[in-house]
Design a protein around this motif. Structure first.
Motif, short mmCIF file in Angstrom:
data_model
loop_
_atom_site.label_atom_id
_atom_site.label_comp_id
_atom_site.label_asym_id
_atom_site.label_seq_id
_atom_site.Cartn_x
_atom_site.Cartn_y
_atom_site.Cartn_z
N MET A 78 -2.11 28.10 -27.42
CA MET A 78 -2.79 27.69 -26.14
C MET A 78 -1.95 26.79 -25.38
SD MET A 78 -6.30 25.98 -25.30
CE MET A 78 -7.32 26.71 -26.53
N ASN A 79 -1.50 27.23 -23.95
CA ASN A 79 -0.82 26.54 -23.23
C ASN A 79 -1.47 24.99 -22.85
OD1 ASN A 79 1.09 25.65 -21.19
ND2 ASN A 79 0.63 27.29 -20.02
N GLU A 80 -0.66 23.92 -22.94
CA GLU A 80 -1.06 22.78 -22.84
C GLU A 80 -1.03 22.03 -21.28
OE1 GLU A 80 -1.89 20.82 -25.38
OE2 GLU A 80 -1.58 22.38 -26.56
N THR A 81 -0.67 22.96 -20.46
CA THR A 81 -0.74 22.79 -18.88
C THR A 81 -1.28 23.90 -18.05
OG1 THR A 81 1.32 23.39 -18.39
CG2 THR A 81 1.11 21.09 -19.10
N MET A 82 -1.96 23.55 -17.14
CA MET A 82 -2.57 24.42 -16.32
C MET A 82 -2.10 24.46 -14.73
SD MET A 82 -6.46 24.26 -17.88
CE MET A 82 -7.05 25.74 -17.02
N THR A 83 -2.02 25.50 -14.10
CA THR A 83 -1.65 25.72 -12.69
C THR A 83 -3.04 25.01 -12.00
OG1 THR A 83 -2.11 27.84 -12.37
CG2 THR A 83 0.08 27.33 -13.13
N VAL A 84 -2.60 25.00 -10.60
CA VAL A 84 -3.94 24.71 -9.86
C VAL A 84 -4.93 26.06 -9.75
CG1 VAL A 84 -4.75 24.34 -7.28
CG2 VAL A 84 -2.86 22.86 -8.37
N PRO A 85 -4.40 26.99 -9.54
CA PRO A 85 -5.47 28.39 -9.62
C PRO A 85 -5.96 28.53 -10.88
CG PRO A 85 -3.24 28.73 -8.63
CD PRO A 85 -2.99 27.66 -8.93
N GLU A 86 -5.48 28.14 -12.22
CA GLU A 86 -6.34 28.20 -13.51
C GLU A 86 -7.35 27.12 -13.45
OE1 GLU A 86 -2.43 29.78 -16.29
OE2 GLU A 86 -2.56 27.52 -15.90
N VAL A 87 -6.93 25.91 -13.09
CA VAL A 87 -8.09 24.79 -13.10
C VAL A 87 -9.17 25.29 -12.02
CG1 VAL A 87 -8.42 22.28 -12.62
CG2 VAL A 87 -6.21 22.99 -13.50
N ALA A 88 -8.69 25.81 -10.83
CA ALA A 88 -9.74 26.42 -10.11
C ALA A 88 -10.90 27.44 -10.63
CB ALA A 88 -9.34 26.76 -8.85
N ALA A 89 -10.20 28.15 -11.35
CA ALA A 89 -11.01 29.27 -12.04
C ALA A 89 -11.87 28.54 -13.20
CB ALA A 89 -10.19 30.43 -12.90
N MET A 90 -11.27 27.56 -13.92
CA MET A 90 -12.05 27.12 -14.65
C MET A 90 -13.28 26.26 -14.56
SD MET A 90 -10.95 23.62 -17.25
CE MET A 90 -10.28 24.47 -18.57
N LEU A 91 -12.93 25.83 -13.25
CA LEU A 91 -14.00 24.75 -12.53
C LEU A 91 -15.10 25.57 -11.60
CD1 LEU A 91 -11.97 21.55 -11.76
CD2 LEU A 91 -13.43 21.94 -13.85
N ASN A 92 -14.44 26.80 -11.55
CA ASN A 92 -15.26 27.67 -10.35
C ASN A 92 -15.45 27.03 -9.11
OD1 ASN A 92 -16.52 29.83 -9.74
ND2 ASN A 92 -18.77 29.05 -10.11
N VAL A 93 -14.10 26.61 -8.57
CA VAL A 93 -13.97 26.00 -7.36
C VAL A 93 -12.69 26.63 -6.55
CG1 VAL A 93 -15.09 23.87 -7.99
CG2 VAL A 93 -12.54 24.02 -8.19
N THR A 94 -12.20 26.32 -5.30
CA THR A 94 -11.10 26.85 -4.96
C THR A 94 -9.79 25.79 -5.26
OG1 THR A 94 -11.38 25.48 -2.97
CG2 THR A 94 -12.27 27.79 -2.73
#
Length: 79
Positions: free
Chosen positions: A1-17
Motif C-alpha cells: 500500500m502506498n504510504e503517501t497520497m496525492t491531493v486528488p486521492e485524498v479528495a476521493a477518500m474524503l468525498n470532497v473536491t
C-alpha cells in the motif's frame, strides 16, 4: 500500500473536491509535504486520521441536532 497520497486521492477518500483538500492543507487542518513544483502529498495515515476525525465531528453534530430538535418538540405527533 502506498504510504503517501496525492491531493486528488485524498479528495476521493474524503468525498470532497481537490480544492477543498488544498484549503485544509493551507489552513493547517491536514498535514502535507510540498514538492519542488508545489504539488502536495499527504501521508495516508494523516488522511485516514482526518477522515475519522471528520466522521466523529459529523456524528456529534448530528446527535446535537437531534437532541435540540426533540427538545423543541419537532418530533411530537400532531393532533
Amino acid at each position: 500500500m502506498n504510504e503517501t497520497m496525492t491531493v486528488p486521492e485524498v479528495a476521493a477518500m474524503l468525498n470532497v473536491t481537490p480544492k477543498y483538500v488544498v484549503k485544509l492543507i493551507r489552513d493547517g487542518k491536514l498535514r502535507a509535504s510540498a514538492s519542488a513544483d508545489g504539488r502536495h502529498t499527504v501521508a495516508r495515515r494523516d488522511a485516514e486520521a482526518y477522515r475519522l476525525s471528520a466522521k466523529r465531528r459529523g456524528r456529534k453534530a448530528l446527535g446535537e441536532l437531534a437532541r435540540v430538535s426533540q427538545e423543541a418538540g419537532i418530533y411530537r405527533k400532531q393532533k
